[in-house]
Scaffold this motif. Structure first.
Motif, mmCIF file in Angstrom:
data_model
loop_
_atom_site.group_PDB
_atom_site.id
_atom_site.type_symbol
_atom_site.label_atom_id
_atom_site.label_comp_id
_atom_site.label_asym_id
_atom_site.label_seq_id
_atom_site.Cartn_x
_atom_site.Cartn_y
_atom_site.Cartn_z
ATOM 1 N N TRP A 23 0.829 -1.211 0.000
ATOM 2 C CA TRP A 23 0.000 0.000 0.000
ATOM 3 C C TRP A 23 0.864 1.263 0.000
ATOM 4 C CZ3 TRP A 23 -4.490 1.605 -1.337
ATOM 5 C CH2 TRP A 23 -4.962 2.845 -0.894
ATOM 6 N N TYR A 24 1.865 1.293 0.883
ATOM 7 C CA TYR A 24 2.739 2.468 0.920
ATOM 8 C C TYR A 24 3.514 2.624 -0.382
ATOM 9 C CZ TYR A 24 1.916 3.754 5.765
ATOM 10 O OH TYR A 24 1.344 4.184 6.915
ATOM 11 N N GLY A 25 3.996 1.537 -0.950
ATOM 12 C CA GLY A 25 4.703 1.599 -2.220
ATOM 13 C C GLY A 25 3.812 2.104 -3.337
ATOM 14 N N PHE A 26 2.581 1.627 -3.356
ATOM 15 C CA PHE A 26 1.620 2.058 -4.367
ATOM 16 C C PHE A 26 1.324 3.546 -4.230
ATOM 17 C CE2 PHE A 26 -2.876 2.865 -5.373
ATOM 18 C CZ PHE A 26 -2.864 2.595 -6.729
ATOM 19 N N MET A 27 1.093 4.006 -3.024
ATOM 20 C CA MET A 27 0.765 5.410 -2.809
ATOM 21 C C MET A 27 1.963 6.305 -3.124
ATOM 22 S SD MET A 27 -2.345 5.482 -2.186
ATOM 23 C CE MET A 27 -2.680 7.115 -1.612
ATOM 24 N N PHE A 28 3.175 5.866 -2.783
ATOM 25 C CA PHE A 28 4.374 6.660 -3.087
ATOM 26 C C PHE A 28 4.558 6.778 -4.598
ATOM 27 C CE2 PHE A 28 8.917 6.945 -4.017
ATOM 28 C CZ PHE A 28 9.215 8.125 -3.375
ATOM 29 N N SER A 32 4.369 10.226 -6.834
ATOM 30 C CA SER A 32 5.497 10.582 -7.689
ATOM 31 C C SER A 32 5.031 10.808 -9.122
ATOM 32 C CB SER A 32 6.543 9.465 -7.648
ATOM 33 O OG SER A 32 7.605 9.755 -8.492
ATOM 34 N N ALA A 33 4.166 9.937 -9.614
ATOM 35 C CA ALA A 33 3.647 10.087 -10.977
ATOM 36 C C ALA A 33 2.802 11.357 -11.091
ATOM 37 C CB ALA A 33 2.823 8.864 -11.354
ATOM 38 N N ARG A 34 2.054 11.667 -10.047
ATOM 39 C CA ARG A 34 1.223 12.877 -10.065
ATOM 40 C C ARG A 34 2.098 14.121 -10.155
ATOM 41 N NH1 ARG A 34 -0.157 16.950 -7.270
ATOM 42 N NH2 ARG A 34 1.074 16.351 -5.474
ATOM 43 N N LYS A 35 3.190 14.144 -9.414
ATOM 44 C CA LYS A 35 4.105 15.298 -9.454
ATOM 45 C C LYS A 35 4.744 15.443 -10.830
ATOM 46 C CE LYS A 35 5.209 15.445 -4.559
ATOM 47 N NZ LYS A 35 6.244 15.237 -3.535
ATOM 48 N N GLU A 36 5.159 14.322 -11.424
ATOM 49 C CA GLU A 36 5.767 14.386 -12.751
ATOM 50 C C GLU A 36 4.761 14.890 -13.778
ATOM 51 O OE1 GLU A 36 7.734 10.819 -13.962
ATOM 52 O OE2 GLU A 36 8.749 10.615 -12.035
ATOM 53 N N LEU A 37 3.534 14.426 -13.680
ATOM 54 C CA LEU A 37 2.501 14.860 -14.612
ATOM 55 C C LEU A 37 2.208 16.347 -14.433
ATOM 56 C CD1 LEU A 37 0.548 14.059 -16.823
ATOM 57 C CD2 LEU A 37 -1.093 13.421 -15.064
ATOM 58 N N ALA A 38 2.172 16.802 -13.197
ATOM 59 C CA ALA A 38 1.937 18.225 -12.935
ATOM 60 C C ALA A 38 3.061 19.075 -13.529
ATOM 61 C CB ALA A 38 1.817 18.470 -11.436
ATOM 62 N N ASP A 39 4.302 18.602 -13.399
ATOM 63 C CA ASP A 39 5.434 19.331 -13.989
ATOM 64 C C ASP A 39 5.330 19.368 -15.508
ATOM 65 O OD1 ASP A 39 6.479 19.774 -11.484
ATOM 66 O OD2 ASP A 39 7.975 18.156 -11.611
ATOM 67 N N LEU A 40 4.928 18.260 -16.110
ATOM 68 C CA LEU A 40 4.775 18.208 -17.557
ATOM 69 C C LEU A 40 3.676 19.159 -18.033
ATOM 70 C CD1 LEU A 40 5.484 16.939 -20.269
ATOM 71 C CD2 LEU A 40 3.838 15.130 -19.756
ATOM 72 N N ILE A 41 2.567 19.176 -17.332
ATOM 73 C CA ILE A 41 1.467 20.079 -17.687
ATOM 74 C C ILE A 41 1.909 21.536 -17.557
ATOM 75 C CG2 ILE A 41 -0.808 20.902 -16.950
ATOM 76 C CD1 ILE A 41 -1.438 17.960 -16.243
ATOM 77 N N GLU A 42 2.643 21.833 -16.501
ATOM 78 C CA GLU A 42 3.127 23.204 -16.307
ATOM 79 C C GLU A 42 4.081 23.604 -17.430
ATOM 80 O OE1 GLU A 42 2.995 26.825 -14.777
ATOM 81 O OE2 GLU A 42 1.824 25.131 -14.020
ATOM 82 N N ASP A 43 4.962 22.703 -17.839
ATOM 83 C CA ASP A 43 5.861 22.982 -18.962
ATOM 84 C C ASP A 43 5.080 23.246 -20.244
ATOM 85 O OD1 ASP A 43 8.109 22.778 -17.425
ATOM 86 O OD2 ASP A 43 8.605 20.720 -18.055
ATOM 87 N N LEU A 44 4.060 22.453 -20.479
ATOM 88 C CA LEU A 44 3.257 22.643 -21.685
ATOM 89 C C LEU A 44 2.501 23.970 -21.652
ATOM 90 C CD1 LEU A 44 1.890 19.031 -22.182
ATOM 91 C CD2 LEU A 44 3.597 20.214 -23.577
#
Length: 55
Positions: A23-28, A32-44
């Protein structure tokens, strides 16, 4: 009989530990994927090309 209870307790404890670890691994990973996606959206939004950044 006592050994069976002890073995059962050991297996139950290992199962709970595995479930909590998963569970902790899944949530981490999800965070992490959410942060990367947010950074990608901000770059776009800024008009930066992600391909230029990785090359």
């Amino acid at each position: 009989m006592e050994k069976k209870i002890s073995l059962l307790q050991t297996l139950a404890t290992a199962g709970v530990f595995s479930a909590v670890s998963f569970w902790y691994g899944f949530m981490f990973g999800r965070e992490s994927a959410r942060k990367e996606l947010a950074d990608l959206i901000e770059d776009l939004r800024r008009g930066n090309d992600g391909a230029k950044k990785s090359s």
